[in-house]
Design a protein around this motif. Structure first.
Motif, PDB file in Angstrom:
ATOM      1  N   ILE A  85       0.833  -1.201   0.000  1.00 17.38           N
ATOM      2  CA  ILE A  85       0.000   0.000   0.000  1.00 17.38           C
ATOM      3  C   ILE A  85       0.869   1.252   0.000  1.00 17.38           C
ATOM      4  O   ILE A  85       0.622   2.208  -0.747  1.00 17.38           O
ATOM      5  N   MET A  86       1.893   1.266   0.834  1.00 19.33           N
ATOM      6  CA  MET A  86       2.755   2.447   0.945  1.00 19.33           C
ATOM      7  C   MET A  86       3.585   2.687  -0.305  1.00 19.33           C
ATOM      8  O   MET A  86       3.843   3.829  -0.672  1.00 19.33           O
ATOM      9  N   ILE A  87       3.982   1.600  -0.965  1.00 18.53           N
ATOM     10  CA  ILE A  87       4.691   1.760  -2.241  1.00 18.53           C
ATOM     11  C   ILE A  87       3.759   2.394  -3.264  1.00 18.53           C
ATOM     12  O   ILE A  87       4.121   3.351  -3.962  1.00 18.53           O
ATOM     13  N   ASP A  88       2.538   1.874  -3.352  1.00 19.72           N
ATOM     14  CA  ASP A  88       1.563   2.398  -4.314  1.00 19.72           C
ATOM     15  C   ASP A  88       1.217   3.857  -4.042  1.00 19.72           C
ATOM     16  O   ASP A  88       0.949   4.622  -4.964  1.00 19.72           O
ATOM     17  N   GLU A  89       1.216   4.241  -2.772  1.00 19.93           N
ATOM     18  CA  GLU A  89       0.872   5.624  -2.411  1.00 19.93           C
ATOM     19  C   GLU A  89       2.103   6.521  -2.319  1.00 19.93           C
ATOM     20  O   GLU A  89       2.015   7.662  -1.866  1.00 19.93           O
ATOM     21  N   LYS A  90       3.243   5.985  -2.741  1.00 17.10           N
ATOM     22  CA  LYS A  90       4.496   6.747  -2.809  1.00 17.10           C
ATOM     23  C   LYS A  90       4.880   7.343  -1.451  1.00 17.10           C
ATOM     24  O   LYS A  90       5.302   8.497  -1.344  1.00 17.10           O
ATOM     25  N   LEU A  91       4.772   6.519  -0.437  1.00 21.13           N
ATOM     26  CA  LEU A  91       5.112   6.945   0.918  1.00 21.13           C
ATOM     27  C   LEU A  91       6.478   6.428   1.368  1.00 21.13           C
ATOM     28  O   LEU A  91       6.957   6.800   2.441  1.00 21.13           O
ATOM     29  N   SER A 250      -3.437 -16.183  10.034  1.00 17.21           N
ATOM     30  CA  SER A 250      -2.626 -15.193   9.325  1.00 17.21           C
ATOM     31  C   SER A 250      -1.133 -15.475   9.467  1.00 17.21           C
ATOM     32  O   SER A 250      -0.642 -15.729  10.561  1.00 17.21           O
ATOM     33  N   LEU A 251      -0.438 -15.397   8.358  1.00 16.39           N
ATOM     34  CA  LEU A 251       1.016 -15.365   8.339  1.00 16.39           C
ATOM     35  C   LEU A 251       1.406 -13.956   7.931  1.00 16.39           C
ATOM     36  O   LEU A 251       0.862 -13.416   6.971  1.00 16.39           O
ATOM     37  N   TRP A 252       2.298 -13.354   8.674  1.00 16.93           N
ATOM     38  CA  TRP A 252       2.672 -11.969   8.369  1.00 16.93           C
ATOM     39  C   TRP A 252       4.190 -11.817   8.432  1.00 16.93           C
ATOM     40  O   TRP A 252       4.910 -12.641   9.007  1.00 16.93           O
ATOM     41  N   ALA A 253       4.664 -10.757   7.814  1.00 16.45           N
ATOM     42  CA  ALA A 253       6.093 -10.440   7.836  1.00 16.45           C
ATOM     43  C   ALA A 253       6.246  -8.937   8.011  1.00 16.45           C
ATOM     44  O   ALA A 253       5.682  -8.156   7.238  1.00 16.45           O
ATOM     45  N   ASP A 254       6.967  -8.543   9.038  1.00 12.96           N
ATOM     46  CA  ASP A 254       7.225  -7.129   9.273  1.00 12.96           C
ATOM     47  C   ASP A 254       8.570  -6.736   8.673  1.00 12.96           C
ATOM     48  O   ASP A 254       9.495  -7.550   8.582  1.00 12.96           O
ATOM     49  N   ASN A 255       8.667  -5.476   8.284  1.00 15.16           N
ATOM     50  CA  ASN A 255       9.808  -5.006   7.509  1.00 15.16           C
ATOM     51  C   ASN A 255      10.302  -3.653   7.990  1.00 15.16           C
ATOM     52  O   ASN A 255       9.537  -2.883   8.584  1.00 15.16           O
ATOM     53  N   LEU A 256      11.547  -3.363   7.712  1.00 18.41           N
ATOM     54  CA  LEU A 256      12.114  -2.048   7.981  1.00 18.41           C
ATOM     55  C   LEU A 256      12.094  -1.245   6.687  1.00 18.41           C
ATOM     56  O   LEU A 256      12.448  -1.768   5.624  1.00 18.41           O
ATOM     57  N   ALA A 257      11.681   0.007   6.772  1.00 19.52           N
ATOM     58  CA  ALA A 257      11.602   0.859   5.592  1.00 19.52           C
ATOM     59  C   ALA A 257      11.865   2.306   5.990  1.00 19.52           C
ATOM     60  O   ALA A 257      11.830   2.652   7.181  1.00 19.52           O
ATOM     61  N   ILE A 258      12.118   3.134   5.001  1.00 16.35           N
ATOM     62  CA  ILE A 258      12.387   4.553   5.235  1.00 16.35           C
ATOM     63  C   ILE A 258      11.291   5.366   4.551  1.00 16.35           C
ATOM     64  O   ILE A 258      11.121   5.266   3.330  1.00 16.35           O
ATOM     65  N   PRO A 259      10.521   6.146   5.302  1.00 18.51           N
ATOM     66  CA  PRO A 259       9.437   6.917   4.686  1.00 18.51           C
ATOM     67  C   PRO A 259       9.948   8.134   3.922  1.00 18.51           C
ATOM     68  O   PRO A 259      11.023   8.665   4.213  1.00 18.51           O
ATOM     69  N   VAL A 260       9.166   8.552   2.956  1.00 20.91           N
ATOM     70  CA  VAL A 260       9.448   9.806   2.259  1.00 20.91           C
ATOM     71  C   VAL A 260       9.414  10.933   3.292  1.00 20.91           C
ATOM     72  O   VAL A 260       8.542  10.981   4.150  1.00 20.91           O
ATOM     73  N   GLY A 261      10.382  11.815   3.225  1.00 17.41           N
ATOM     74  CA  GLY A 261      10.444  12.916   4.183  1.00 17.41           C
ATOM     75  C   GLY A 261      11.377  12.672   5.343  1.00 17.41           C
ATOM     76  O   GLY A 261      11.585  13.566   6.173  1.00 17.41           O
ATOM     77  N   ALA A 262      11.967  11.480   5.428  1.00 16.04           N
ATOM     78  CA  ALA A 262      12.907  11.191   6.508  1.00 16.04           C
ATOM     79  C   ALA A 262      14.089  12.159   6.440  1.00 16.04           C
ATOM     80  O   ALA A 262      14.597  12.470   5.363  1.00 16.04           O
ATOM     81  N   LYS A 263      14.549  12.601   7.599  1.00  9.27           N
ATOM     82  CA  LYS A 263      15.639  13.579   7.652  1.00  9.27           C
ATOM     83  C   LYS A 263      17.016  12.923   7.771  1.00  9.27           C
ATOM     84  O   LYS A 263      18.020  13.523   7.415  1.00  9.27           O
ATOM     85  N   ASN A 264      17.051  11.724   8.311  1.00 10.31           N
ATOM     86  CA  ASN A 264      18.335  11.071   8.581  1.00 10.31           C
ATOM     87  C   ASN A 264      18.435   9.771   7.775  1.00 10.31           C
ATOM     88  O   ASN A 264      18.479   8.674   8.333  1.00 10.31           O
ATOM     89  N   VAL A 265      18.467   9.917   6.466  1.00  8.63           N
ATOM     90  CA  VAL A 265      18.399   8.761   5.570  1.00  8.63           C
ATOM     91  C   VAL A 265      19.640   7.878   5.671  1.00  8.63           C
ATOM     92  O   VAL A 265      19.538   6.648   5.745  1.00  8.63           O
ATOM     93  N   GLU A 266      20.814   8.464   5.680  1.00 10.27           N
ATOM     94  CA  GLU A 266      22.032   7.658   5.740  1.00 10.27           C
ATOM     95  C   GLU A 266      22.115   6.896   7.056  1.00 10.27           C
ATOM     96  O   GLU A 266      22.510   5.731   7.088  1.00 10.27           O
ATOM     97  N   GLU A 267      21.743   7.552   8.150  1.00 11.19           N
ATOM     98  CA  GLU A 267      21.736   6.884   9.446  1.00 11.19           C
ATOM     99  C   GLU A 267      20.714   5.746   9.456  1.00 11.19           C
ATOM    100  O   GLU A 267      20.956   4.673  10.039  1.00 11.19           O
ATOM    101  N   ALA A 268      19.584   5.960   8.798  1.00 11.78           N
ATOM    102  CA  ALA A 268      18.552   4.926   8.710  1.00 11.78           C
ATOM    103  C   ALA A 268      19.061   3.711   7.949  1.00 11.78           C
ATOM    104  O   ALA A 268      18.817   2.560   8.325  1.00 11.78           O
ATOM    105  N   LYS A 269      19.789   3.943   6.860  1.00  7.65           N
ATOM    106  CA  LYS A 269      20.345   2.835   6.082  1.00  7.65           C
ATOM    107  C   LYS A 269      21.388   2.069   6.893  1.00  7.65           C
ATOM    108  O   LYS A 269      21.468   0.833   6.809  1.00  7.65           O
ATOM    109  N   ILE A 270      22.175   2.788   7.669  1.00  2.00           N
ATOM    110  CA  ILE A 270      23.157   2.124   8.528  1.00  2.00           C
ATOM    111  C   ILE A 270      22.443   1.228   9.531  1.00  2.00           C
ATOM    112  O   ILE A 270      22.860   0.090   9.772  1.00  2.00           O
TER     113      ILE A 270
END
Length: 344
Positions: A85-91, A250-270
């Motif tokens: 959903i978030m990919i489709d909504e460009k979030l 239900s089988l589910w999988a949680d994920n780590l992602a970086i939202p549009v507008g994040a201020k600390n992108v490099e730190e998030a990737k680390i």
């Protein structure tokens, strides 16, 4: 009166300014009680990146926060269908997880999941199932069926805990009454609503937070919950058992992602790459009670993680697991109406 800074104070300020400019941080928006505090402290000690943790109780809460302009977060933890959903909504930002050094440790189907096949937007965190658990010392042996939760025995009136989670409640109620997930048929969804309204007098509360504490304190006898939570309850209440309903779950999988507008992108990737390290993700698994798709983490897991049926499903139980896909707008509208009528 205006104060005049002396030479010593001016010198101190001159030193502090570049240090402040070099300070690194990130804000993690995660599910409640879903990462060990000591792990975050170790991340800061090893990387110099300070972590501020904020918490939510459902994917829908997360989505609403982002759509309302909540851009103060650098790392978020959406579930499978919500990633799509978030990919489709460009979030979400593209982060190209396969290019991260530690992605080499990811194995199995969650390496290329349906909701993000190339892992351009997300990295795996934990996966698990949703069912219900009950205290066998306070209730007779129950059937392996959603009937015990949605049409409970009279002696369990007021002793049942439900999640405040529209998707889990409606999807599992649908399974029990034989309605397809994401139904667009009002008559079918009326059957689901009738079941949930019939169940309501037996429900002590609708709350996805504090399940472990409620079960351990014996405030309720039976609670819809995630399998990792049931594992953690068992540590203090050994008489708790996790159920694998014959109608499916239900089988589910949680994920780590970086939202549009994040201020600390490099730190998030680390941070995301750091969490893919087997030892680090194993520490998270030992805390949450959930498994990760990083097989190499197994050597760091506590023994109870390898023997508890809530964590390691019985043979054949995998046939019951269904990972939910995003519903259509029409189906979502019907679900919203049902949930509103149940909760009012």
């Amino acid at each position: 009166m205006k104060r005049i800074a002396g030479p010593a104070l001016i010198a101190a300020m001159a030193v502090a300014a570049p240090l402040a400019a070099q300070a690194k941080e990130l804000v993690l928006y995660n599910w409640t009680d879903y990462i060990p505090p000591d792990l975050l402290k170790r991340f800061t000690a090893e990387t110099g990146i300070a972590v501020t943790l904020d918490q939510y109780d459902s994917n829908e809460t997360l989505l609403a926060k982002l759509k309302a302009g909540g851009t103060g977060y650098d790392v978020i933890v959406p579930s499978d269908y919500m990633i799509k959903i978030m990919i489709d909504e460009k979030l979400l930002q593209e982060i190209d997880t396969p290019s991260m050094p530690n992605f080499k440790y990811v194995e199995g189907p969650l390496k290329t999941p349906y909701y993000d096949p190339g892992r351009k937007y997300s990295s795996p965190y934990m996966y698990g199932t949703t069912s219900f658990a009950y205290d066998t010392a306070a209730a007779p042996k129950l059937e392996d069926s959603w009937k015990e939760f949605f049409e409970p025995r009279e002696e369990l009136r007021g002793k049942i805990g439900a999640m405040n989670d529209m998707v889990e409640m409606i999807n599992n109620a649908s399974r029990y009454v034989g309605v397809p997930l994401c139904s667009e048929n009002p008559a079918e969804m009326k059957k689901v609503q009738e079941l949930l309204l019939k169940q309501k007098p037996f429900v002590a509360l609708y709350n996805s937070d504090g399940i472990i504490e409620r079960m351990t304190a014996k405030e309720v006898v039976l609670h819809m919950q995630w399998n990792g939570g049931a594992h953690r309850v068992k540590a203090d209440l050994p008489t708790v058992t996790y159920v694998y309903p014959k109608e499916g779950m239900s089988l589910w999988a949680d994920n780590l992602a970086i939202p549009v507008g994040a201020k600390n992108v490099e730190e998030a990737k680390i941070f995301i790459n750091w969490m893919l390290e087997p030892k680090n993700i194993a520490e998270a698994s030992n805390f949450t009670g959930y498994m990760s798709p990083i097989t190499a983490s197994s050597e760091f897991l506590e023994p109870t993680m390898k023997t508890d049926p809530a964590v390691v499903p019985p043979e054949g139980a995998d046939k019951l697991f269904v990972m939910a896909a995003p519903c259509s707008a029409k189906a979502k509208e019907l679900m919203d109406k049902v949930w509103t009528n149940v909760k009012k």
